[in-house]
Motif scaffolding. Structure first.
Motif, PDB file in Angstrom:
ATOM      1  N   THR A  92      -8.615  21.978   1.143  1.00 26.33           N
ATOM      2  CA  THR A  92      -8.720  20.599   0.677  1.00 26.33           C
ATOM      3  C   THR A  92      -8.213  20.503  -0.757  1.00 26.33           C
ATOM      4  O   THR A  92      -8.321  21.475  -1.519  1.00 26.33           O
ATOM      5  CB  THR A  92     -10.179  20.119   0.718  1.00 26.33           C
ATOM      6  OG1 THR A  92     -10.982  20.981  -0.100  1.00 26.33           O
ATOM      7  CG2 THR A  92     -10.704  20.087   2.132  1.00 26.33           C
ATOM      8  N   ASN A 110      -6.374  30.674  -1.106  1.00 28.86           N
ATOM      9  CA  ASN A 110      -6.655  31.505   0.060  1.00 28.86           C
ATOM     10  C   ASN A 110      -5.402  32.257   0.454  1.00 28.86           C
ATOM     11  O   ASN A 110      -4.294  31.699   0.430  1.00 28.86           O
ATOM     12  CB  ASN A 110      -7.113  30.638   1.243  1.00 28.86           C
ATOM     13  CG  ASN A 110      -8.444  29.948   0.979  1.00 28.86           C
ATOM     14  OD1 ASN A 110      -9.507  30.501   1.209  1.00 28.86           O
ATOM     15  ND2 ASN A 110      -8.380  28.711   0.488  1.00 28.86           N
ATOM     16  N   LYS A 152      -9.028  25.476  -4.185  1.00 25.26           N
ATOM     17  CA  LYS A 152      -9.273  26.888  -3.943  1.00 25.26           C
ATOM     18  C   LYS A 152      -8.010  27.580  -3.435  1.00 25.26           C
ATOM     19  O   LYS A 152      -7.151  26.975  -2.786  1.00 25.26           O
ATOM     20  CB  LYS A 152     -10.406  27.065  -2.915  1.00 25.26           C
ATOM     21  CG  LYS A 152     -11.711  26.393  -3.326  1.00 25.26           C
ATOM     22  CD  LYS A 152     -12.232  26.933  -4.656  1.00 25.26           C
ATOM     23  CE  LYS A 152     -13.554  26.274  -5.036  1.00 25.26           C
ATOM     24  NZ  LYS A 152     -14.048  26.771  -6.347  1.00 25.26           N
ATOM     25  N   LEU A 191     -11.394  24.038   5.057  1.00 31.51           N
ATOM     26  CA  LEU A 191     -11.342  25.031   3.995  1.00 31.51           C
ATOM     27  C   LEU A 191     -10.234  24.706   3.006  1.00 31.51           C
ATOM     28  O   LEU A 191     -10.355  24.982   1.802  1.00 31.51           O
ATOM     29  CB  LEU A 191     -11.123  26.425   4.602  1.00 31.51           C
ATOM     30  CG  LEU A 191     -11.087  27.615   3.636  1.00 31.51           C
ATOM     31  CD1 LEU A 191     -12.440  27.749   2.928  1.00 31.51           C
ATOM     32  CD2 LEU A 191     -10.738  28.894   4.370  1.00 31.51           C
ATOM     33  N   GLU A 215      -7.595  24.856   9.431  1.00 28.75           N
ATOM     34  CA  GLU A 215      -8.451  24.723   8.251  1.00 28.75           C
ATOM     35  C   GLU A 215      -8.090  23.554   7.326  1.00 28.75           C
ATOM     36  O   GLU A 215      -8.813  23.300   6.367  1.00 28.75           O
ATOM     37  CB  GLU A 215      -8.402  26.021   7.425  1.00 28.75           C
ATOM     38  CG  GLU A 215      -8.912  27.241   8.149  1.00 28.75           C
ATOM     39  CD  GLU A 215     -10.404  27.140   8.473  1.00 28.75           C
ATOM     40  OE1 GLU A 215     -11.092  26.305   7.850  1.00 28.75           O
ATOM     41  OE2 GLU A 215     -10.869  27.874   9.354  1.00 28.75           O
ATOM     42  N   SER A 226      -8.721  15.429   2.529  1.00 30.80           N
ATOM     43  CA  SER A 226     -10.056  15.463   3.105  1.00 30.80           C
ATOM     44  C   SER A 226     -10.403  14.082   3.628  1.00 30.80           C
ATOM     45  O   SER A 226      -9.708  13.101   3.363  1.00 30.80           O
ATOM     46  CB  SER A 226     -11.082  15.904   2.049  1.00 30.80           C
ATOM     47  OG  SER A 226     -11.131  14.962   0.979  1.00 30.80           O
TER      48      SER A 226
END
Length: 576
Positions: free
Chosen positions: A461, A441, A439, A459, A455, A464
């Protein structure tokens, strides 16, 4: 008593003028040890009745006589033994004349003939290390060995991979756990060293999504002077509407800059079988009795490509159809193939070898944990995600702040990449092409460090899971200064090795309008320089490359270069 005769041509027929007297050894027949029979050929001229002797070129030693009279060796026995000795002597001479070159220790052919390997990954079969590649339980191994079916065994690791498990086998590289039961990246590379000594045809695979990262710039260190067919994989992932004429020309231009001479370039998709027929035809045309080696970086799609080739060959070739029954395993784990896999694929002879992938430390797959590897592999057609001034304003509309385009903002690409826009015109657009699992951001650059610490692993990743506490962060920072030389086309692509690329292009129609002559526009064009800081994990490489012409607009702005006559002759042709 009439002497026995021997024909040099038949054990039954003897010309009347050839007589062979029997030469007796004083010890023969008297129990004094082995004797020796000397065969003397005499020819009598019927016209002048003169005799002359032919000295024999070979004296035939026979074993100890079994007796005399009826127990003595017959003419047929002596003739057959003589013929056998002649054949044996000629075979010895042929072997002496053939000077076999010493191969590098661990040669592929020697390895395959000495041990049996798993047909899924190429690891030697073993019954000791349960967690290591090639492990087979004792009962299964004994049963297959009894029935001479060791070539049909799939090791335990390959069985797990075939069911979707992410089982690593390469240790000491990035997030992979090391250990004696693991194969190192250096050991895998060493298994390819013998290629430079082989007379072979090399099929080199390159991932179009990670062109520079998977190209293997030093492929000659492995392939030697062998001819190379360049195969571009995963072209089905390019955005919809892409003009492959432009992409093919772009690939050839990039290959020429790397000064790597290839026979031809093929755009392919192992999933949809696009372009596979052309590669098969080229291989059959160029192999000329040589073995074919599939070479490429780890996870570039070698096993999938071989399966596609076998599928195309199987329509007309029963040998390839049989080979499909025991085909290499495919998975998202780099290092799925840990040993050379020999495949009988051609009816007229010659073999295909699936080789271990070359592990490159500068790709993202070398730094993430095995559980995050699927996130790096695009599963569907790429769709560019663009960031413009308007997109930033819409995301931060609630904040009371002034916006100057992308300047002052940072864009995070998962937890693996951070782009700080230090300077850019308001009309600048950044378009990201990569896996959807990562994703994007945006955050003001002043808050980027705090945001990342909070994050990462949540958020942002990958990374992880278990890797987060040991994650060292984005330690490498590369400063880029990029200038728009032509406002009608993108400036360049910033490619992240093992992930994807970012296209930097103008977004304003005013900047693209060649007829506009306003003083403001002239000042803007003079100041069209973009300053970026790109943050990545320490070993990951960043490439600045000419923009890849993808999407519907790519065919409009791409420019074909004028070629000289010499370039027309030496430039490799591309096929799709």
């Amino acid at each position: 008593m009439t002497p026995k005769t021997l024909s040099l041509f038949s054990p039954f027929l003897l010309p009347h003028h050839l007589k062979t007297p029997k030469s007796c050894n004083p010890g023969q027949g008297q129990g004094h040890g082995p004797g020796r029979v000397i065969i003397i050929c005499k020819s009598i001229n019927s016209q002048n009745q003169k005799e002359f002797d032919f000295e024999p070129q070979l004296s035939v030693s026979v074993p100890e006589s079994q007796g005399t009279g009826a127990a003595a060796p017959t003419r047929g026995d002596i003739f057959l033994e003589r013929q056998q000795l002649l054949a044996a002597s000629s075979l010895v001479l042929e072997k002496k004349k053939k000077k076999k070159k010493d191969k590098v220790s661990g040669s592929l052919k020697a390895a395959n003939s000495a041990t049996f390997c798993c047909y899924g990954c190429g690891a030697p079969l073993q019954i000791l290390e349960t967690d290591a590649p090639g492990y087979v339980d004792q009962d299964t191994y004994d049963l297959k060995k009894k029935h001479r079916q060791l070539k049909t065994i799939l090791c335990g690791r390959c069985r797990l991979l075939s069911h979707g498990h992410m089982v690593t086998a390469v240790g000491g590289n990035g997030g992979y756990t090391g250990g004696k039961q693991f194969v190192t990246a250096e050991e895998l590379r060493e298994k390819l060293r013998h290629l430079r000594h082989e007379n072979a045809l090399i099929v080199k695979l390159v991932d179009i999504v990670d062109f520079n990262g998977s190209f293997l710039a030093h492929v000659r260190d492995l392939a030697g002077s062998n001819p190379i067919i360049l195969v571009i994989t995963k072209v089905d992932l390019l955005p919809k509407g892409t003009d492959f004429n432009c992409v093919g020309d772009w690939v050839v231009e990039a290959t020429m800059k790397k000064k790597l001479n290839v026979l031809s370039v093929h755009l392919t998709s192992s999933k949809s079988l696009v372009g596979i027929t052309g590669v098969v035809s080229e291989i059959q045309k160029e192999k000329k009795g040589r073995d074919v080696y599939i070479l490429g970086a780890a996870n570039v799609g070698k096993s999938a490509f071989i399966n596609a080739v076998l599928k195309m060959l199987s329509y007309k070739d029963p040998v390839a159809a049989m080979a499909r029954k025991y085909k290499p395993i495919q998975s998202a784990v780099p290092g799925t193939t840990v040993g050379p896999i020999q495949i009988n694929a051609f009816l007229g002879g010659g073999k295909v070898y699936d080789t271990p992938g070359v592990h490159l430390h500068h790709r993202q797959a070398a730094v993430v944990h095995s559980q995050d590897l699927p996130a790096l592999a695009p599963r569907s057609r790429l769709r560019g995600q663009s960031f413009t001034k308007q997109v930033i304003m819409d995301q931060w509309v609630s904040e009371k702040m002034e916006f100057d385009g992308l300047t002052g903002f940072s864009i995070f690409w998962g937890g693996l990449v951070r782009i700080d826009v230090l300077k850019a015109l308001p009309e600048t657009c950044l378009t990201f092409y990569g896996p959807k699992a990562l994703k994007l951001n945006t955050i003001p650059t002043t808050k980027a460090n705090e945001f990342y610490k909070k994050e990462v692993g949540v958020l942002l990743t990958p990374p992880s899971g278990e890797q987060v506490p040991e994650w060292t962060g984005l330690e490498t920072i590369r400063q880029l200064r990029i200038r728009f030389d032509d406002t009608q086309r993108p400036a360049c692509d910033v490619a992240i090795s093992g992930l994807g690329w970012i296209t930097i292009e103008p977004d304003s129609q005013t900047l693209k309008d060649p007829n506009s002559n306003s003083d403001l526009l002239i000042q803007q064009r003079e100041a069209m320089e973009i300053s970026l800081d790109v943050h990545v994990p320490k070993p990951v490489e960043i490439f600045v490359q000419p923009p890849l012409p993808v999407g519907k607009l790519g065919g409009e702005w791409y420019q074909y270069r004028d070629l000289t006559e010499k370039e027309e002759e030496t430039r490799p042709k591309w096929y799709f």
